[in-house]
Scaffold this motif. Structure first.
Motif, PDB file in Angstrom:
ATOM      1  N   LEU A  51     103.253 -28.388 -48.007  1.00 41.88           N
ATOM      2  CA  LEU A  51     103.182 -27.587 -46.789  1.00 41.88           C
ATOM      3  C   LEU A  51     104.581 -27.354 -46.219  1.00 41.88           C
ATOM      4  O   LEU A  51     104.937 -26.225 -45.855  1.00 41.88           O
ATOM      5  CB  LEU A  51     102.307 -28.297 -45.753  1.00 41.88           C
ATOM      6  CG  LEU A  51     102.198 -27.620 -44.380  1.00 41.88           C
ATOM      7  CD1 LEU A  51     101.475 -26.282 -44.473  1.00 41.88           C
ATOM      8  CD2 LEU A  51     101.479 -28.541 -43.382  1.00 41.88           C
ATOM      9  N   LYS A  52     105.373 -28.410 -46.152  1.00 41.68           N
ATOM     10  CA  LYS A  52     106.731 -28.276 -45.631  1.00 41.68           C
ATOM     11  C   LYS A  52     107.582 -27.374 -46.516  1.00 41.68           C
ATOM     12  O   LYS A  52     108.356 -26.546 -46.024  1.00 41.68           O
ATOM     13  CB  LYS A  52     107.384 -29.663 -45.489  1.00 41.68           C
ATOM     14  CG  LYS A  52     106.803 -30.478 -44.344  1.00 41.68           C
ATOM     15  CD  LYS A  52     107.615 -31.721 -44.046  1.00 41.68           C
ATOM     16  CE  LYS A  52     107.336 -32.819 -45.012  1.00 41.68           C
ATOM     17  NZ  LYS A  52     107.987 -34.102 -44.626  1.00 41.68           N
ATOM     18  N   ASN A  53     107.414 -27.512 -47.832  1.00 47.76           N
ATOM     19  CA  ASN A  53     108.180 -26.669 -48.752  1.00 47.76           C
ATOM     20  C   ASN A  53     107.831 -25.191 -48.585  1.00 47.76           C
ATOM     21  O   ASN A  53     108.711 -24.320 -48.609  1.00 47.76           O
ATOM     22  CB  ASN A  53     107.934 -27.106 -50.198  1.00 47.76           C
ATOM     23  CG  ASN A  53     108.624 -28.408 -50.535  1.00 47.76           C
ATOM     24  OD1 ASN A  53     109.585 -28.798 -49.873  1.00 47.76           O
ATOM     25  ND2 ASN A  53     108.122 -29.119 -51.536  1.00 47.76           N
ATOM     26  N   ILE A 105      99.673 -16.270 -43.548  1.00 47.29           N
ATOM     27  CA  ILE A 105      98.246 -16.413 -43.859  1.00 47.29           C
ATOM     28  C   ILE A 105      98.015 -17.617 -44.776  1.00 47.29           C
ATOM     29  O   ILE A 105      97.128 -18.450 -44.538  1.00 47.29           O
ATOM     30  CB  ILE A 105      97.708 -15.122 -44.511  1.00 47.29           C
ATOM     31  CG1 ILE A 105      97.714 -13.981 -43.482  1.00 47.29           C
ATOM     32  CG2 ILE A 105      96.292 -15.333 -45.057  1.00 47.29           C
ATOM     33  CD1 ILE A 105      97.470 -12.612 -44.077  1.00 47.29           C
ATOM     34  N   GLU A 106      98.832 -17.731 -45.821  1.00 45.18           N
ATOM     35  CA  GLU A 106      98.639 -18.808 -46.792  1.00 45.18           C
ATOM     36  C   GLU A 106      98.918 -20.178 -46.193  1.00 45.18           C
ATOM     37  O   GLU A 106      98.190 -21.145 -46.444  1.00 45.18           O
ATOM     38  CB  GLU A 106      99.530 -18.558 -48.010  1.00 45.18           C
ATOM     39  CG  GLU A 106      99.094 -17.347 -48.833  1.00 45.18           C
ATOM     40  CD  GLU A 106     100.115 -16.945 -49.877  1.00 45.18           C
ATOM     41  OE1 GLU A 106     101.158 -17.645 -50.000  1.00 45.18           O
ATOM     42  OE2 GLU A 106      99.892 -15.936 -50.570  1.00 45.18           O
ATOM     43  N   ILE A 107      99.979 -20.278 -45.383  1.00 43.54           N
ATOM     44  CA  ILE A 107     100.317 -21.565 -44.765  1.00 43.54           C
ATOM     45  C   ILE A 107      99.245 -21.974 -43.768  1.00 43.54           C
ATOM     46  O   ILE A 107      98.852 -23.148 -43.709  1.00 43.54           O
ATOM     47  CB  ILE A 107     101.715 -21.497 -44.109  1.00 43.54           C
ATOM     48  CG1 ILE A 107     102.796 -21.448 -45.198  1.00 43.54           C
ATOM     49  CG2 ILE A 107     101.942 -22.692 -43.180  1.00 43.54           C
ATOM     50  CD1 ILE A 107     104.191 -21.175 -44.679  1.00 43.54           C
ATOM     51  N   LEU A 167     102.213 -33.181 -37.344  1.00 41.93           N
ATOM     52  CA  LEU A 167     103.008 -32.465 -38.340  1.00 41.93           C
ATOM     53  C   LEU A 167     102.321 -31.169 -38.758  1.00 41.93           C
ATOM     54  O   LEU A 167     102.946 -30.109 -38.837  1.00 41.93           O
ATOM     55  CB  LEU A 167     103.253 -33.347 -39.564  1.00 41.93           C
ATOM     56  CG  LEU A 167     103.941 -32.666 -40.757  1.00 41.93           C
ATOM     57  CD1 LEU A 167     105.286 -32.081 -40.353  1.00 41.93           C
ATOM     58  CD2 LEU A 167     104.111 -33.653 -41.910  1.00 41.93           C
ATOM     59  N   ILE A 168     101.035 -31.232 -39.004  1.00 41.92           N
ATOM     60  CA  ILE A 168     100.307 -30.042 -39.470  1.00 41.92           C
ATOM     61  C   ILE A 168     100.245 -28.980 -38.377  1.00 41.92           C
ATOM     62  O   ILE A 168     100.484 -27.790 -38.631  1.00 41.92           O
ATOM     63  CB  ILE A 168      98.892 -30.431 -39.942  1.00 41.92           C
ATOM     64  CG1 ILE A 168      98.980 -31.365 -41.156  1.00 41.92           C
ATOM     65  CG2 ILE A 168      98.089 -29.187 -40.316  1.00 41.92           C
ATOM     66  CD1 ILE A 168      97.680 -32.092 -41.478  1.00 41.92           C
ATOM     67  N   THR A 169      99.946 -29.393 -37.144  1.00 47.22           N
ATOM     68  CA  THR A 169      99.857 -28.413 -36.058  1.00 47.22           C
ATOM     69  C   THR A 169     101.232 -27.824 -35.739  1.00 47.22           C
ATOM     70  O   THR A 169     101.349 -26.627 -35.461  1.00 47.22           O
ATOM     71  CB  THR A 169      99.246 -29.025 -34.794  1.00 47.22           C
ATOM     72  OG1 THR A 169      99.983 -30.200 -34.418  1.00 47.22           O
ATOM     73  CG2 THR A 169      97.795 -29.401 -35.024  1.00 47.22           C
TER      74      THR A 169
END
Length: 228
Positions: free
Chosen positions: A11-13, A56-58, A77-79
């Motif tokens: 996700l971070k990448n 959209i993908e992220i 982290l996700i939010t």
């Protein structure tokens, strides 16, 4: 657990890949304006779809991860990643606005004014890159230090608008060009706003403290008395 950590890393990448595209779009839009390069301006506009797809993908990836997050820090982290993603998409939109105005301006003689627009672009991009570095390094102290830079860009934007307004009054034939330049300046000011937003999200990620509205008072709504 190992698999979840790998997904967080991915996700971070993906977010950093999106950031690279957004930063490149701003840089190229400014180059298109400075060099009066129509082809480059058109390329920036057409590649805005790449940043939109990233958003959209992220978002879809992040929503799937939310259901798996075992810790409060993972949820943060996700939010935060989703909010940074949204800000980066808007940076891409502002780059497209700059590119469109650059195309319009390339059809007209340049105004002979020493406007600090390149300085605004440099400062906005430095702030954006710095905020993203803070996200990668989880460096809330540096993120806090970046936030006041937004005021510097605001001041430059006001200076640009003041100079252009004065010039347009004195030379009405320059009004169209002046308005295009005002839009470019305003877009750079907004890019700096988005960079500041990202820095604030980094502070929230690291410290679990929301600093977006320091003057706001959080109160719990009290139930009304039946006698009131």
């Amino acid at each position: 657990m190992v698999h979840f950590e790998q997904e967080l890393a991915e996700l971070k990448n993906e977010l950093l890949r999106m950031a690279s595209h957004a930063e490149k779009a701003v840089t190229q839009a400014m180059e298109a304006w400075i060099r009066r390069d129509d082809e480059l301006a058109l390329r920036v506009c057409s590649e805005d779809k790449v940043v939109d797809r990233f958003e959209i993908e992220i978002d879809e990836f992040a929503i799937r991860l939310l259901a798996k997050a075992p810790l409060a820090s993972d949820l943060r982290l996700i939010t935060v990643a989703m909010k940074i993603c949204q800000n980066l998409e808007r940076v891409g939109d502002e780059a497209t606005k700059i590119a469109k105005r650059a195309r319009d301006l390339s059809q007209e003689p340049p105004l002979k004014l020493a406007l600090p627009i390149p300085d605004m672009a440099a400062l906005a991009l430095q702030t954006l890159k710095g905020a993203l570095d803070c996200f990668v390094n989880k460096d809330s102290a540096s993120a806090r230090a970046l936030i006041p830079r937004d005021k510097q860009v605001d001041a430059l934007n006001k200076d640009v608008h003041k100079q252009l307004a004065t010039h347009m009054v004195q030379a009405p034939e320059t009004i169209a060009r002046g308005l295009h330049l005002m839009v470019i300046s305003k877009s750079l000011e907004r890019i700096a706003d988005h960079a500041k937003n990202i820095a604030e999200e980094v502070v929230y990620l690291c410290e679990a403290e929301d600093i977006r509205h320091p003057g706001a008072v959080r109160t719990q709504q009290q139930p009304q008395s039946p006698l009131s």
